[in-house]
Enzyme design. Structure first.
Site, mmCIF file in Angstrom:
data_model
loop_
_atom_site.group_PDB
_atom_site.id
_atom_site.type_symbol
_atom_site.label_atom_id
_atom_site.label_comp_id
_atom_site.label_asym_id
_atom_site.label_seq_id
_atom_site.Cartn_x
_atom_site.Cartn_y
_atom_site.Cartn_z
ATOM 1 N N GLU A 166 40.899 17.000 32.858
ATOM 2 C CA GLU A 166 40.459 18.079 33.063
ATOM 3 C C GLU A 166 39.349 18.227 32.241
ATOM 4 O O GLU A 166 39.757 18.853 30.992
ATOM 5 C CB GLU A 166 41.437 18.982 33.439
ATOM 6 C CG GLU A 166 42.290 19.140 35.042
ATOM 7 C CD GLU A 166 43.317 19.893 34.578
ATOM 8 O OE1 GLU A 166 43.412 20.749 34.435
ATOM 9 O OE2 GLU A 166 44.237 20.021 36.276
ATOM 10 N N HIS B 114 47.474 32.285 32.604
ATOM 11 C CA HIS B 114 48.800 32.102 32.572
ATOM 12 C C HIS B 114 48.705 33.856 33.762
ATOM 13 O O HIS B 114 49.206 34.281 34.137
ATOM 14 C CB HIS B 114 50.175 31.752 32.407
ATOM 15 C CG HIS B 114 50.755 31.112 33.775
ATOM 16 N ND1 HIS B 114 51.613 30.288 33.265
ATOM 17 C CD2 HIS B 114 51.304 31.290 35.114
ATOM 18 C CE1 HIS B 114 51.814 29.973 34.564
ATOM 19 N NE2 HIS B 114 52.102 30.776 35.083
ATOM 20 N N LYS C 293 58.066 30.925 29.196
ATOM 21 C CA LYS C 293 58.265 32.115 29.348
ATOM 22 C C LYS C 293 58.646 33.320 28.876
ATOM 23 O O LYS C 293 59.760 32.735 28.693
ATOM 24 C CB LYS C 293 57.764 32.404 30.848
ATOM 25 C CG LYS C 293 56.572 31.956 31.479
ATOM 26 C CD LYS C 293 57.041 31.863 33.319
ATOM 27 C CE LYS C 293 55.793 30.766 33.451
ATOM 28 N NZ LYS C 293 55.417 31.321 35.244
ATOM 29 N N GLU D 25 48.731 24.098 39.463
ATOM 30 C CA GLU D 25 49.634 23.242 40.504
ATOM 31 C C GLU D 25 50.257 24.449 41.899
ATOM 32 O O GLU D 25 50.643 25.763 40.830
ATOM 33 C CB GLU D 25 50.760 22.340 39.119
ATOM 34 C CG GLU D 25 51.582 23.650 38.255
ATOM 35 C CD GLU D 25 52.212 23.028 37.516
ATOM 36 O OE1 GLU D 25 53.234 22.544 37.221
ATOM 37 O OE2 GLU D 25 51.107 22.067 36.858
ATOM 38 N N ARG E 16 59.245 26.709 44.260
ATOM 39 C CA ARG E 16 60.765 26.891 44.381
ATOM 40 C C ARG E 16 61.082 28.815 44.352
ATOM 41 O O ARG E 16 59.470 29.333 44.212
ATOM 42 C CB ARG E 16 61.666 26.386 43.051
ATOM 43 C CG ARG E 16 61.350 27.169 41.927
ATOM 44 C CD ARG E 16 61.559 26.724 40.287
ATOM 45 N NE ARG E 16 60.805 27.203 39.773
ATOM 46 C CZ ARG E 16 59.588 26.323 39.429
ATOM 47 N NH1 ARG E 16 59.304 24.883 39.267
ATOM 48 N NH2 ARG E 16 58.778 26.862 37.672
ATOM 49 N N VAL F 12 61.746 32.349 38.242
ATOM 50 C CA VAL F 12 62.468 32.745 37.112
ATOM 51 C C VAL F 12 61.752 34.410 37.083
ATOM 52 O O VAL F 12 63.418 35.847 37.539
ATOM 53 C CB VAL F 12 62.408 32.548 35.241
ATOM 54 C CG1 VAL F 12 62.620 33.903 34.795
ATOM 55 C CG2 VAL F 12 63.496 30.995 35.808
ATOM 56 N N ARG G 208 62.686 37.445 29.269
ATOM 57 C CA ARG G 208 63.981 36.829 29.395
ATOM 58 C C ARG G 208 65.130 37.063 27.785
ATOM 59 O O ARG G 208 64.645 36.560 26.853
ATOM 60 C CB ARG G 208 63.085 35.315 28.900
ATOM 61 C CG ARG G 208 62.748 35.559 30.627
ATOM 62 C CD ARG G 208 61.807 33.437 30.708
ATOM 63 N NE ARG G 208 61.095 33.408 31.413
ATOM 64 C CZ ARG G 208 60.668 32.565 32.558
ATOM 65 N NH1 ARG G 208 61.774 31.419 31.850
ATOM 66 N NH2 ARG G 208 60.296 31.987 33.318
HETATM 67 C C1 MV4 Z 1 45.233 23.790 31.071
HETATM 68 C C2 MV4 Z 1 44.788 25.115 29.798
HETATM 69 C C3 MV4 Z 1 43.473 24.575 29.729
HETATM 70 N N1 MV4 Z 1 42.416 23.807 30.513
HETATM 71 N N2 MV4 Z 1 44.375 22.694 32.349
HETATM 72 C C4 MV4 Z 1 50.066 23.694 30.393
HETATM 73 C C5 MV4 Z 1 50.671 23.743 31.495
HETATM 74 C C6 MV4 Z 1 50.867 23.478 32.806
HETATM 75 N N3 MV4 Z 1 51.348 23.846 33.367
HETATM 76 C C7 MV4 Z 1 49.311 23.400 32.560
HETATM 77 N N4 MV4 Z 1 49.320 24.126 31.471
HETATM 78 C C8 MV4 Z 1 47.723 24.385 30.485
HETATM 79 N N5 MV4 Z 1 46.780 23.698 32.133
HETATM 80 C C9 MV4 Z 1 43.327 23.184 31.049
HETATM 81 N N6 MV4 Z 1 42.371 22.730 32.023
HETATM 82 C C10 MV4 Z 1 45.870 25.071 29.129
HETATM 83 C C11 MV4 Z 1 47.389 24.755 30.264
HETATM 84 C C12 MV4 Z 1 48.122 25.549 28.905
HETATM 85 C C13 MV4 Z 1 49.075 26.145 29.582
HETATM 86 C C14 MV4 Z 1 48.988 27.237 30.748
HETATM 87 C C15 MV4 Z 1 50.195 27.808 31.488
HETATM 88 C C16 MV4 Z 1 50.426 28.484 31.084
HETATM 89 C C17 MV4 Z 1 50.812 28.617 29.463
HETATM 90 C C18 MV4 Z 1 49.983 27.272 28.956
HETATM 91 C C19 MV4 Z 1 50.040 27.084 27.233
HETATM 92 C C20 MV4 Z 1 49.345 26.385 27.230
HETATM 93 C C21 MV4 Z 1 48.200 25.088 27.283
#
Ligand code: MV4
Length: 502
Positions: free
Chosen positions: A200, A208, A237, A288, A292, A295, A338
């Protein structure tokens, strides 16, 4: 409604589910490992059954044994909570095959969202925006470089079977591709038994933000709006809130509709969460779906007034959702901390011991979802989360002050906890302004987790606190703290503040 439900979990979430059962007039069955024989969830449930040795693999992950217990004790349904068996397709299927109800989504929906590449393909087909990249696993580094050239560096390599950051590698330029691809494959193979990796474009400085969805068996799928979860460390988190300062009414509507489309495309039923990255321009990308209860569900419960666990049970027992999207009217602001048994001053090293004292915060707008009590043993077998402190107030400012006040009231002795660290976050100017993104916490970690003071300093401060307490008994005084304007709590807290110890 069911007459009896088995709860395939432990700790605070088991207690949370027991409470929902009780309010619905449903009998509850707890399961427990040898390490949890005297845990609160065992005592609070109507019945309890031992399912094995302390390691999760020998107890809380023993799906067949848990299903057998449910049948033997006459449960009609199983609530998996979060973690453990909650997102195992085979378990949802085995529960159904045993003639019981899985309180969660259909096994097919868990499967559809379980593979990240399959979820991306499904999202694209449902017109859900995803981060530019591939939907098919990569064959080799040459193909990865060709894709990266198309979208531009940096790119992220991600495990197809992944989630939660495992098997993820940042690639800054073409020269790093080969070694990063090898590393991502190896990590993914180890963690998930699958070395499929896709690519990606890397989104810089996003938040987030996730959307809670709730769907019934009759085609109603609702968005219960967003949660802001950017305050995290190594994909764990630490503080969540609802709503998000970054989400405008327009983004909320668009993101909610998008989440409902993604969930519906997967044939989703029950409570689920769609994770998004929200970039600085207000563009969002589906990452994604978590199939479920999460938390952080309480912050959504507080702002929407909807009891998610009760609705999970009502939906699973065949009830229809009685509300429409227009009926979801969020009120006020909620924040969750938390509380973990980790030492922030020591790289968040897990801390173990016996809980020797707990003072639980209370008062207006405070909720305490806990799995511990005085006498609880905290070991290394399970997750270090001890409890969740959740507050609700009319505005974000008031919620931050309320959390600060509640954290001041909280005392846990016997193990190190995250409490002092979260207190500092509540006092932090960036956090108070809401100017945070996913990298914020790790960038600020040093300034938020300075080491514990030397014992000699603490000893002197304790003496001063005792002297102030004596003086106050003669002439009570209520000073205010300059950082928050809130009255401070006791002599010890005031001295600790002066000394910057806490
Ligand atoms: C990413 C991103 C930046 N760009 N995808 C981290 C876990 C997974 N759920 C996806 N994640 C990320 N995907 C792209 N294309 C940055 C993260 C990411 C992140 C995402 C959500 C919460 C915290 C994070 C911490 C570091 C990186």
């Amino acid at each position: 409604m069911f007459r009896k439900v088995l709860i395939a979990n432990r700790g605070e979430i088991a207690l949370r589910i027991i409470r929902a059962c009780r309010e619905l007039g449903v009998a509850s069955i707890a399961v427990y490992s040898d390490a949890d024989a005297r845990a609160p969830h065992v005592r609070e449930a109507d019945e309890a059954v031992n399912i094995g040795a302390p390691p999760s693999a020998e107890s809380y992950l023993r799906g067949e044994r848990i299903i057998e217990a449910a049948r033997r004790l006459g449960a009609e349904a199983i609530h998996p909570g979060y973690g453990f068996l909650s997102e195992r397709e085979w378990f949802a299927r085995a529960v159904r095959d045993a003639g019981l109800v899985f309180i969660g989504p259909p096994a097919e929906a868990i499967a559809a969202m379980g593979s990240k590449t399959a979820a991306r393909t499904l999202a694209v087909a449902a017109n859900v925006p995803v981060v530019p990249g591939t939907t098919e696993p990569l064959n080799d580094a040459a193909e990865a470089r060709a894709v990266a050239d198309r979208f531009g560096y940096p790119v992220l390599l991600k495990a197809a079977a992944g989630g939660g950051g495992k098997g993820m590698r940042l690639v800054r330029d073409a020269s790093e591709m080969e070694s990063s691809l090898d590393a991502a494959r190896r990590e993914s193979k180890n963690a998930f038994g699958d070395d499929a990796v896709y690519v990606e474009k890397y989104i810089v400085g996003p938040r987030h933000v996730e959307i809670q969805v709730l769907g019934d068996n009759y085609g109603t799928m609702l968005s219960l709006n967003e949660r802001e979860c950017s305050v995290q460390r190594r994909h764990q988190k630490m503080i969540e809130e609802a709503p998000s300062v970054a989400v405008t009414p327009e983004i909320r509507r668009a993101m909610g509709e998008t989440a409902v489309r993604a969930a519906s495309a997967a044939g989703y039923v029950n409570a689920g969460t769609c994770e998004f990255l929200l970039d600085r321009d207000g563009k969002f990308y589906f990452l994604e779906m978590n199939t479920r209860l999460q938390v952080e569900h309480p912050v959504t419960e507080l702002v929407t007034g909807i009891d998610l666990v009760q609705w999970q049970m009502r939906i699973a027992s065949g009830e229809r959702l009685p509300f429409k999207q227009e009926d979801i009217v969020p009120r006020g602001w909620a924040i969750e901390c938390r509380i973990t048994s980790e030492d922030p001053a020591n790289g968040f090293l897990p801390s173990t011991g016996t809980i020797s004292y707990v003072h639980v915060p209370a008062g207006p707008g405070v909720r305490w979802d806990s799995g511990i009590e005085i006498g609880s043993e905290v070991g290394l077998y399970y997750d270090p989360m001890l409890a969740k402190l959740i507050v609700h107030a009319p505005t974000r400012e008031a919620a931050v002050e309320r959390m600060h006040r509640a954290l001041l009231e909280l005392t846990i002795e016997g193990v190190d906890t995250s409490r002092d660290f979260q207190l500092r976050v509540m006092e932090d100017a960036d956090f108070r302004s809401g100017a945070i993104e996913i990298q914020w916490l790790e960038r600020r970690l040093d300034s938020l987790t300075h080491a514990k003071p030397p014992a000699e300093v603490t000893r002197k401060a304790a003496i001063v606190a005792a002297l102030i307490a004596d003086r106050d008994r003669l002439a009570p005084a209520r000073p205010t703290s300059p950082s928050s304007g809130a009255p401070t709590q006791d002599a010890w807290t005031r001295v600790a503040r002066l000394e910057n110890l806490r």
